[in-house]
Design a protein around this motif. Structure first.
Motif, PDB file in Angstrom:
ATOM      1  N   ALA A  23      73.028  90.367 -13.339  1.00 33.91           N
ATOM      2  CA  ALA A  23      72.448  90.855 -12.081  1.00 33.91           C
ATOM      3  C   ALA A  23      72.765  92.325 -11.831  1.00 33.91           C
ATOM      4  N   ARG A  24      73.850  92.804 -12.458  1.00 30.36           N
ATOM      5  CA  ARG A  24      74.228  94.212 -12.281  1.00 30.36           C
ATOM      6  C   ARG A  24      73.123  95.153 -12.751  1.00 30.36           C
ATOM      7  N   GLY A  32      66.107  89.575  -5.404  1.00 36.87           N
ATOM      8  CA  GLY A  32      65.663  88.274  -4.912  1.00 36.87           C
ATOM      9  C   GLY A  32      64.895  87.506  -5.967  1.00 36.87           C
ATOM     10  N   THR A  33      63.988  88.196  -6.675  1.00 39.94           N
ATOM     11  CA  THR A  33      63.214  87.545  -7.734  1.00 39.94           C
ATOM     12  C   THR A  33      64.123  87.028  -8.837  1.00 39.94           C
ATOM     13  N   PHE A  34      65.119  87.841  -9.207  1.00 43.98           N
ATOM     14  CA  PHE A  34      66.028  87.435 -10.289  1.00 43.98           C
ATOM     15  C   PHE A  34      66.880  86.234  -9.874  1.00 43.98           C
ATOM     16  N   HIS A  35      67.373  86.227  -8.643  1.00 44.72           N
ATOM     17  CA  HIS A  35      68.210  85.115  -8.190  1.00 44.72           C
ATOM     18  C   HIS A  35      67.399  83.815  -8.132  1.00 44.72           C
ATOM     19  N   ARG A  36      66.145  83.903  -7.697  1.00 46.73           N
ATOM     20  CA  ARG A  36      65.290  82.704  -7.684  1.00 46.73           C
ATOM     21  C   ARG A  36      65.062  82.202  -9.108  1.00 46.73           C
ATOM     22  N   HIS A  37      64.921  83.134 -10.028  1.00 47.04           N
ATOM     23  CA  HIS A  37      64.759  82.780 -11.439  1.00 47.04           C
ATOM     24  C   HIS A  37      65.989  81.999 -11.931  1.00 47.04           C
ATOM     25  N   GLU A  51      59.310  88.550 -14.100  1.00 46.41           N
ATOM     26  CA  GLU A  51      59.223  89.967 -14.442  1.00 46.41           C
ATOM     27  C   GLU A  51      59.963  90.761 -13.377  1.00 46.41           C
ATOM     28  N   VAL A  52      60.882  91.616 -13.804  1.00 47.55           N
ATOM     29  CA  VAL A  52      61.679  92.418 -12.870  1.00 47.55           C
ATOM     30  C   VAL A  52      61.881  93.815 -13.445  1.00 47.55           C
ATOM     31  N   HIS A  53      62.335  94.709 -12.572  1.00 52.68           N
ATOM     32  CA  HIS A  53      62.734  96.046 -13.011  1.00 52.68           C
ATOM     33  C   HIS A  53      64.205  96.023 -13.418  1.00 52.68           C
ATOM     34  N   LEU A  54      64.503  96.563 -14.588  1.00 55.82           N
ATOM     35  CA  LEU A  54      65.889  96.774 -14.992  1.00 55.82           C
ATOM     36  C   LEU A  54      66.351  98.130 -14.485  1.00 55.82           C
TER      37      LEU A  54
END
Length: 277
Positions: A23-24, A32-37, A51-54
């Motif tokens: 998550a860092r 939020g999108t990553f945590h739901r994933h 799909e997320v921004h790194l």
């Protein structure tokens, strides 16, 4: 664990990734999108994607496609999961540029005073502009996928389709004078139709640009009527009447003048300099 590609994508030596929370590296806007994933992976135990921004330490960000799969040591017990990361930034940029290009094109089409349409080779509408919508009293959604026979009277639709086929047969741009029924009666239009081609040269659609010339046609008809009326009035007069241009040359006469001139000179009158007689 992390492979070399993961280290490169995250912008950190892979050995330094061990023990770090993934998550860092997620951009704040997509946390939020990553945590739901992650929750879906734990909840379902099945393959999940997002799909997320790194967010890199350098401040740069990249669009990344995540695919995560939970690993079960025994049924119902998830010990860890594996995630594959795919950089899709270039694809996202291309998609954005395409959307912007399509939006610009649609804006130009919608602000054109002409009716513009696009049909496939079978005559089904692929797209129309706002002028077409307003003229037909149908929305773009109601028109797309329909043919002329679904929208217009049979005689009118048959004529439109026949001209489409002429364009496909000729393989080039053609112009037609077409009549379409509007709320205030029939309108006459000049329609330029041309084929659209793939890179290999094969046609895949027909584009049409329609310009309404009804008012011009009416003006031409009124002018013809007016000229015919003036001609009839002149010819009904017993007086000898002629019309001269600025150089004194006869450009128009009535029947009485022609009869007079024929009896006296037996020659054509129009174009004769009055000074010669």
């Amino acid at each position: 664990e992390a492979n070399l590609r993961a280290g490169t994508l995250l912008g950190v030596n892979r050995n330094k990734l061990i023990g770090q929370p993934l998550a860092r590296f997620i951009a704040p806007s997509d946390e939020g999108t990553f945590h739901r994933h992650c929750q879906e992976v734990l909840k379902t135990g099945t393959r999940q994607t997002c799909e997320v921004h790194l967010w890199k330490e350098s401040g740069a960000s990249r669009w990344v496609y995540f695919e995560s799969l939970a690993v079960h040591e025994e049924p119902g017990l998830i010990t860890h999961w594996r995630t594959s990361l795919l950089d899709v930034s270039d694809q996202k940029l291309a998609e954005q540029e395409l959307r912007e290009s399509e939006a610009r094109l649609q804006a130009m089409l919608d602000h054109s005073p002409s009716l513009i349409f696009l049909k496939d080779l079978q005559g089904r509408y692929l797209d129309v502009n706002q002028q077409f919508e307003q003229s037909s009293h149908l929305t773009r959604q109601d028109i797309i996928g329909k043919t002329d026979h679904d929208i217009f009277p049979t005689k009118q639709a048959t004529a439109f389709r026949a001209n489409d086929l002429k364009v496909l047969e000729a393989g080039r741009s053609l112009q037609f004078e077409e009549v379409a029924l509007h709320d205030d009666g029939p309108h006459t239009c000049i329609v330029s139709k041309f084929p659209l081609r793939r890179l290999d040269g094969t046609p895949y659609a027909i584009c049409g640009i329609t310009t309404d010339i009804t008012e011009r046609k009416r003006a031409e008809e009124m002018l013809q009527i007016s000229e015919a009326f003036a001609r009839a009035v002149l010819d009904s007069l017993s007086a000898h009447v002629c019309v001269l241009d600025k150089n004194g040359v006869i450009v128009k006469t009535n029947d009485a003048w022609k009869n007079f001139a024929r009896c006296n000179s037996d020659r054509t009158v129009t174009g004769v300099d009055v000074g010669q007689n």
